[in-house]
Design a protein around this motif. Structure first.
Motif, PDB file in Angstrom:
ATOM      1  N   ILE A 209       0.833  -1.206   0.000  1.00  0.00           N
ATOM      2  CA  ILE A 209       0.000   0.000   0.000  1.00  0.00           C
ATOM      3  C   ILE A 209       0.869   1.259   0.000  1.00  0.00           C
ATOM      4  CG2 ILE A 209      -1.708   1.324   1.324  1.00  0.00           C
ATOM      5  CD1 ILE A 209      -2.842  -1.135  -0.091  1.00  0.00           C
ATOM      6  N   ILE A 210       1.913   1.273   0.820  1.00  0.00           N
ATOM      7  CA  ILE A 210       2.799   2.434   0.884  1.00  0.00           C
ATOM      8  C   ILE A 210       3.521   2.623  -0.448  1.00  0.00           C
ATOM      9  CG2 ILE A 210       4.911   3.323   1.959  1.00  0.00           C
ATOM     10  CD1 ILE A 210       3.889   2.102   4.598  1.00  0.00           C
ATOM     11  N   SER A 211       4.015   1.543  -1.013  1.00  0.00           N
ATOM     12  CA  SER A 211       4.717   1.620  -2.290  1.00  0.00           C
ATOM     13  C   SER A 211       3.802   2.143  -3.392  1.00  0.00           C
ATOM     14  CB  SER A 211       5.254   0.243  -2.664  1.00  0.00           C
ATOM     15  OG  SER A 211       5.810   0.244  -3.937  1.00  0.00           O
ATOM     16  N   ALA A 212       2.586   1.641  -3.462  1.00  0.00           N
ATOM     17  CA  ALA A 212       1.630   2.096  -4.475  1.00  0.00           C
ATOM     18  C   ALA A 212       1.298   3.580  -4.277  1.00  0.00           C
ATOM     19  CB  ALA A 212       0.361   1.255  -4.418  1.00  0.00           C
ATOM     20  N   SER A 213       1.176   4.000  -3.038  1.00  0.00           N
ATOM     21  CA  SER A 213       0.889   5.417  -2.765  1.00  0.00           C
ATOM     22  C   SER A 213       2.024   6.309  -3.248  1.00  0.00           C
ATOM     23  CB  SER A 213       0.669   5.634  -1.266  1.00  0.00           C
ATOM     24  OG  SER A 213      -0.435   4.890  -0.824  1.00  0.00           O
ATOM     25  N   PHE A 214       3.265   5.893  -2.996  1.00  0.00           N
ATOM     26  CA  PHE A 214       4.405   6.682  -3.453  1.00  0.00           C
ATOM     27  C   PHE A 214       4.471   6.749  -4.971  1.00  0.00           C
ATOM     28  CE2 PHE A 214       6.564   5.972   0.805  1.00  0.00           C
ATOM     29  CZ  PHE A 214       6.400   7.284   1.195  1.00  0.00           C
ATOM     30  N   VAL A 215       4.102   5.678  -5.644  1.00  0.00           N
ATOM     31  CA  VAL A 215       4.090   5.693  -7.109  1.00  0.00           C
ATOM     32  C   VAL A 215       3.063   6.700  -7.614  1.00  0.00           C
ATOM     33  CG1 VAL A 215       3.490   4.332  -9.153  1.00  0.00           C
ATOM     34  CG2 VAL A 215       4.990   3.367  -7.419  1.00  0.00           C
ATOM     35  N   VAL A 216       1.876   6.682  -7.038  1.00  0.00           N
ATOM     36  CA  VAL A 216       0.821   7.608  -7.458  1.00  0.00           C
ATOM     37  C   VAL A 216       1.242   9.052  -7.194  1.00  0.00           C
ATOM     38  CG1 VAL A 216      -1.539   8.366  -6.951  1.00  0.00           C
ATOM     39  CG2 VAL A 216      -1.042   5.943  -7.227  1.00  0.00           C
ATOM     40  N   ILE A 217       1.821   9.317  -6.027  1.00  0.00           N
ATOM     41  CA  ILE A 217       2.258  10.673  -5.693  1.00  0.00           C
ATOM     42  C   ILE A 217       3.356  11.139  -6.651  1.00  0.00           C
ATOM     43  CG2 ILE A 217       3.479  12.031  -3.933  1.00  0.00           C
ATOM     44  CD1 ILE A 217       1.905  10.346  -1.839  1.00  0.00           C
ATOM     45  N   THR A 218       4.306  10.252  -6.959  1.00  0.00           N
ATOM     46  CA  THR A 218       5.395  10.606  -7.863  1.00  0.00           C
ATOM     47  C   THR A 218       4.885  10.917  -9.262  1.00  0.00           C
ATOM     48  OG1 THR A 218       6.900   9.192  -6.602  1.00  0.00           O
ATOM     49  CG2 THR A 218       7.588   9.811  -8.825  1.00  0.00           C
ATOM     50  N   VAL A 219       3.966  10.112  -9.766  1.00  0.00           N
ATOM     51  CA  VAL A 219       3.397  10.354 -11.096  1.00  0.00           C
ATOM     52  C   VAL A 219       2.641  11.677 -11.111  1.00  0.00           C
ATOM     53  CG1 VAL A 219       1.658   9.539 -12.743  1.00  0.00           C
ATOM     54  CG2 VAL A 219       3.296   7.938 -11.769  1.00  0.00           C
ATOM     55  N   TYR A 220       1.887  11.962 -10.056  1.00  0.00           N
ATOM     56  CA  TYR A 220       1.135  13.216  -9.976  1.00  0.00           C
ATOM     57  C   TYR A 220       2.069  14.424 -10.000  1.00  0.00           C
ATOM     58  CZ  TYR A 220      -1.824  16.881  -8.013  1.00  0.00           C
ATOM     59  OH  TYR A 220      -2.493  18.056  -7.805  1.00  0.00           O
ATOM     60  N   LYS A 221       3.118  14.370  -9.173  1.00  0.00           N
ATOM     61  CA  LYS A 221       4.058  15.499  -9.128  1.00  0.00           C
ATOM     62  C   LYS A 221       4.806  15.653 -10.449  1.00  0.00           C
ATOM     63  CE  LYS A 221       4.754  15.779  -4.190  1.00  0.00           C
ATOM     64  NZ  LYS A 221       5.737  15.825  -3.095  1.00  0.00           N
ATOM     65  N   THR A 222       5.143  14.555 -11.085  1.00  0.00           N
ATOM     66  CA  THR A 222       5.826  14.612 -12.373  1.00  0.00           C
ATOM     67  C   THR A 222       4.938  15.266 -13.424  1.00  0.00           C
ATOM     68  OG1 THR A 222       7.050  12.608 -11.831  1.00  0.00           O
ATOM     69  CG2 THR A 222       6.967  13.226 -14.140  1.00  0.00           C
ATOM     70  N   ARG A 223       3.677  14.908 -13.444  1.00  0.00           N
ATOM     71  CA  ARG A 223       2.753  15.520 -14.409  1.00  0.00           C
ATOM     72  C   ARG A 223       2.592  17.017 -14.152  1.00  0.00           C
ATOM     73  NH1 ARG A 223      -2.117  11.211 -15.583  1.00  0.00           N
ATOM     74  NH2 ARG A 223      -0.787   9.637 -16.530  1.00  0.00           N
ATOM     75  N   LEU A 224       2.559  17.416 -12.876  1.00  0.00           N
ATOM     76  CA  LEU A 224       2.476  18.846 -12.570  1.00  0.00           C
ATOM     77  C   LEU A 224       3.703  19.586 -13.077  1.00  0.00           C
ATOM     78  CD1 LEU A 224       1.044  19.064  -8.926  1.00  0.00           C
ATOM     79  CD2 LEU A 224      -0.041  19.801 -11.036  1.00  0.00           C
ATOM     80  N   LEU A 225       4.881  19.011 -12.865  1.00  0.00           N
ATOM     81  CA  LEU A 225       6.107  19.658 -13.334  1.00  0.00           C
ATOM     82  C   LEU A 225       6.155  19.742 -14.848  1.00  0.00           C
ATOM     83  CD1 LEU A 225       8.749  18.148 -10.895  1.00  0.00           C
ATOM     84  CD2 LEU A 225       7.964  20.510 -10.998  1.00  0.00           C
ATOM     85  N   ILE A 226       5.700  18.707 -15.527  1.00  0.00           N
ATOM     86  CA  ILE A 226       5.675  18.726 -16.993  1.00  0.00           C
ATOM     87  C   ILE A 226       4.721  19.812 -17.489  1.00  0.00           C
ATOM     88  CG2 ILE A 226       4.945  17.413 -19.025  1.00  0.00           C
ATOM     89  CD1 ILE A 226       6.068  14.912 -17.612  1.00  0.00           C
ATOM     90  N   THR A 227       3.581  19.951 -16.832  1.00  0.00           N
ATOM     91  CA  THR A 227       2.616  20.984 -17.216  1.00  0.00           C
ATOM     92  C   THR A 227       3.194  22.382 -17.000  1.00  0.00           C
ATOM     93  OG1 THR A 227       0.800  19.515 -16.597  1.00  0.00           O
ATOM     94  CG2 THR A 227       0.271  21.835 -16.828  1.00  0.00           C
ATOM     95  N   LYS A 228       3.864  22.587 -15.853  1.00  0.00           N
ATOM     96  CA  LYS A 228       4.481  23.887 -15.595  1.00  0.00           C
ATOM     97  C   LYS A 228       5.556  24.201 -16.625  1.00  0.00           C
ATOM     98  CE  LYS A 228       3.693  24.143 -10.634  1.00  0.00           C
ATOM     99  NZ  LYS A 228       4.328  24.180  -9.301  1.00  0.00           N
ATOM    100  N   GLU A 229       6.370  23.207 -16.937  1.00  0.00           N
ATOM    101  CA  GLU A 229       7.430  23.410 -17.935  1.00  0.00           C
ATOM    102  C   GLU A 229       6.835  23.751 -19.295  1.00  0.00           C
ATOM    103  OE1 GLU A 229      11.410  21.100 -19.540  1.00  0.00           O
ATOM    104  OE2 GLU A 229       9.674  19.923 -18.895  1.00  0.00           O
TER     105      GLU A 229
END
Length: 67
Positions: free
Chosen positions: A31-51
């Motif tokens: 559960i913790i590992s899956a949560s970190f994956v989801v959080i990482t993907v979300y933050k990556t998409r935000l950074l790509i959008t900002k860029e």
């Protein structure tokens, strides 16, 4: 010739009862590992959008001759 049959459901049930701590730890780790994956993907998409927005603003300024 009799072959002994084992009840698979009973074996699995007894395994869960006897080793519940290991199963619980593994479940929590998953559960913790899956949560970190989801959080990482979300933050990556935000950074790509900002860029992408910054690149678009830079291109607009180039088109207007501001740079």
């Amino acid at each position: 010739m009799n072959t002994k049959r084992y009840d698979l459901f009973e074996i699995i049930k007894s395994d869960f009862i006897l080793n519940w701590k290991i199963h619980l730890i593994l479940f929590i780790a998953i559960i913790i590992s899956a949560s970190f994956v989801v959080i990482t993907v979300y933050k990556t998409r935000l950074l790509i959008t900002k860029e992408e927005n910054l690149i678009l603003k830079k291109n607009k300024k180039k088109m207007n001759g501001e740079i």
